[in-house]
Design a protein around this motif. Sequence first.
Motif, PDB file in Angstrom:
ATOM      1  N   THR A  67      -0.885   7.896  -0.023  1.00 38.60           N
ATOM      2  CA  THR A  67      -1.141   7.252  -0.125  1.00 38.60           C
ATOM      3  C   THR A  67      -0.760   5.558   1.201  1.00 38.60           C
ATOM      4  N   THR A  68       0.133   4.751   0.165  1.00 37.57           N
ATOM      5  CA  THR A  68       0.349   3.621   1.103  1.00 37.57           C
ATOM      6  C   THR A  68       1.868   3.703   1.500  1.00 37.57           C
ATOM      7  N   CYS A  69       3.024   3.798   2.509  1.00 38.80           N
ATOM      8  CA  CYS A  69       3.743   3.748   2.283  1.00 38.80           C
ATOM      9  C   CYS A  69       4.415   2.499   2.959  1.00 38.80           C
ATOM     10  N   LYS A  70       5.194   1.578   1.969  1.00 37.43           N
ATOM     11  CA  LYS A  70       5.605   0.228   1.992  1.00 37.43           C
ATOM     12  C   LYS A  70       7.150   0.661   2.327  1.00 37.43           C
ATOM     13  N   ALA A 109       2.891  -2.969  -7.692  1.00 36.40           N
ATOM     14  CA  ALA A 109       3.106  -2.184  -8.910  1.00 36.40           C
ATOM     15  C   ALA A 109       2.729  -0.318  -8.864  1.00 36.40           C
ATOM     16  N   PRO A 110       3.683   0.567  -8.056  1.00 39.95           N
ATOM     17  CA  PRO A 110       4.000   1.439  -8.001  1.00 39.95           C
ATOM     18  C   PRO A 110       2.854   2.374  -8.887  1.00 39.95           C
ATOM     19  N   THR A 111       2.231   3.685  -7.693  1.00 37.87           N
ATOM     20  CA  THR A 111       1.042   4.514  -8.891  1.00 37.87           C
ATOM     21  C   THR A 111       1.360   5.255  -7.693  1.00 37.87           C
ATOM     22  N   ALA A 112       0.109   6.931  -8.386  1.00 38.09           N
ATOM     23  CA  ALA A 112      -0.437   8.152  -7.574  1.00 38.09           C
ATOM     24  C   ALA A 112       0.087   7.707  -6.043  1.00 38.09           C
ATOM     25  N   GLY A 113       0.918   8.013  -5.245  1.00 35.11           N
ATOM     26  CA  GLY A 113       1.114   7.818  -4.137  1.00 35.11           C
ATOM     27  C   GLY A 113       1.531   6.861  -2.800  1.00 35.11           C
ATOM     28  N   THR A 114       2.523   5.980  -3.980  1.00 36.69           N
ATOM     29  CA  THR A 114       2.628   4.727  -3.342  1.00 36.69           C
ATOM     30  C   THR A 114       4.424   4.585  -3.171  1.00 36.69           C
ATOM     31  N   CYS A 115       4.452   4.944  -1.734  1.00 38.53           N
ATOM     32  CA  CYS A 115       6.414   5.391  -1.233  1.00 38.53           C
ATOM     33  C   CYS A 115       6.727   4.617  -1.041  1.00 38.53           C
TER      34      CYS A 115
END
Length: 402
Positions: A67-70, A109-115
């Motif tokens: 859901t989010t790519c960093k 902070a990493p959570t579901a879908g954080t890449c």
Amino acid sequence: EPDKDRDGYYSIGGGPLAGTDCDDTNRYIYPGVATKTGCSGSEARVCQTDGTWSACSSGGYCPAGCTTCKYIDPVGGNNSNSGTFASPWLNAAMFNNYYAGGEPGGYLAPTAGTCFIYRTGTIAYEHTYNTDKAGIFLRNRTGGTLANPIRIMCYPGETCTLDMPTTGAHPFIALDSNYVYFSGFTVTGNTCSGMNGLITDHGCVALYGGTGNRAFNNVVYNNTGTTANNTAGLYMHSCTNCSIDHNLSYDNIGNISDSQNNSNILAYRGLGNNISDNVTYYTTRNQNVNIKAPKHTNFASDYTIRRNTWWNGQFQSGARNLVIQNNISHEGEVFLGDLGGPAFAGDLTIENNTFLNAGLGRIDPTKAYNSNDTAAADQCSGTYTIGTVSYKHLTLTTKLRV
């Protein structure tokens, strides 16, 4: 023949996975894996479940389920940037766990879908947690899900090398976290240790506790340890439905004289865990162990060891509820017995493995780990089923009852 590259997916033939492998000559390409091959510049495409390729990405690659790519560029990034593909961060300070707060501005902070996707370069950044150091450290990040895991990955077709400068620093740890996926990295040149009060054993890539965590498509080699006590290149402990798969792991922890207690891949107790499709070896044959899985199990533990290839080193297990299928062992015996812990070997299925210049070694569930343990024979029950075992030109099918 089907599955020429032994990645568990088939380009031809029958069965549930027929026609699913996009490239049956590359064991690191299978459904869900991306590559730059066939695309331009930084574009990437993904092998799909029907064995065909997706269209090439437009701009920076961001996997499905993210859901989010960093993006992190260890060479040209800056933590004052936004973390986008065009404006990457420098290091993991922007998402690692902190011991007592103090997160930097822009912290995510990493959570579901954080890449978090690394670009080419050597990663030498060390994060201090309490008094210990790690390159990438996630603790209690339980928000990941099967559909939307937390990903720490190297950009497809690039080389991201974790090489910690401090003796004892962990390159990667996922501790008590859920659905953390670590993939595509080269991990080499590290001297790995534990973490005070958190992890007593020593893994360069460590999955410790949690559910659904996975380490795959990594190259882990020439790492050393600080102790002879259960040190490994890839390490898993007390996980549920976790996996170490499709990795190349070799010549790890060979610097310690008590090499039988260390290994390229090491796993302890857990439920529903998988070690599959790995290649692991030692350049020089001695007392090294390629895979030790699982060690110190309890009665509820269950592991699947499938389609691995190893040579110049043993496979060892003291497990209950263990399935060993379709592995290839060259110059590397298999020992199934008691490696300590509350339970002893039993209810094992061993089938369709190939042993070359090696042997099944010893199935010895009656051997107690030490004189203080309850006699293993009192705790052992069930059936060992040995399927078709190929040893040069010998085929053996037998059953042992204990």
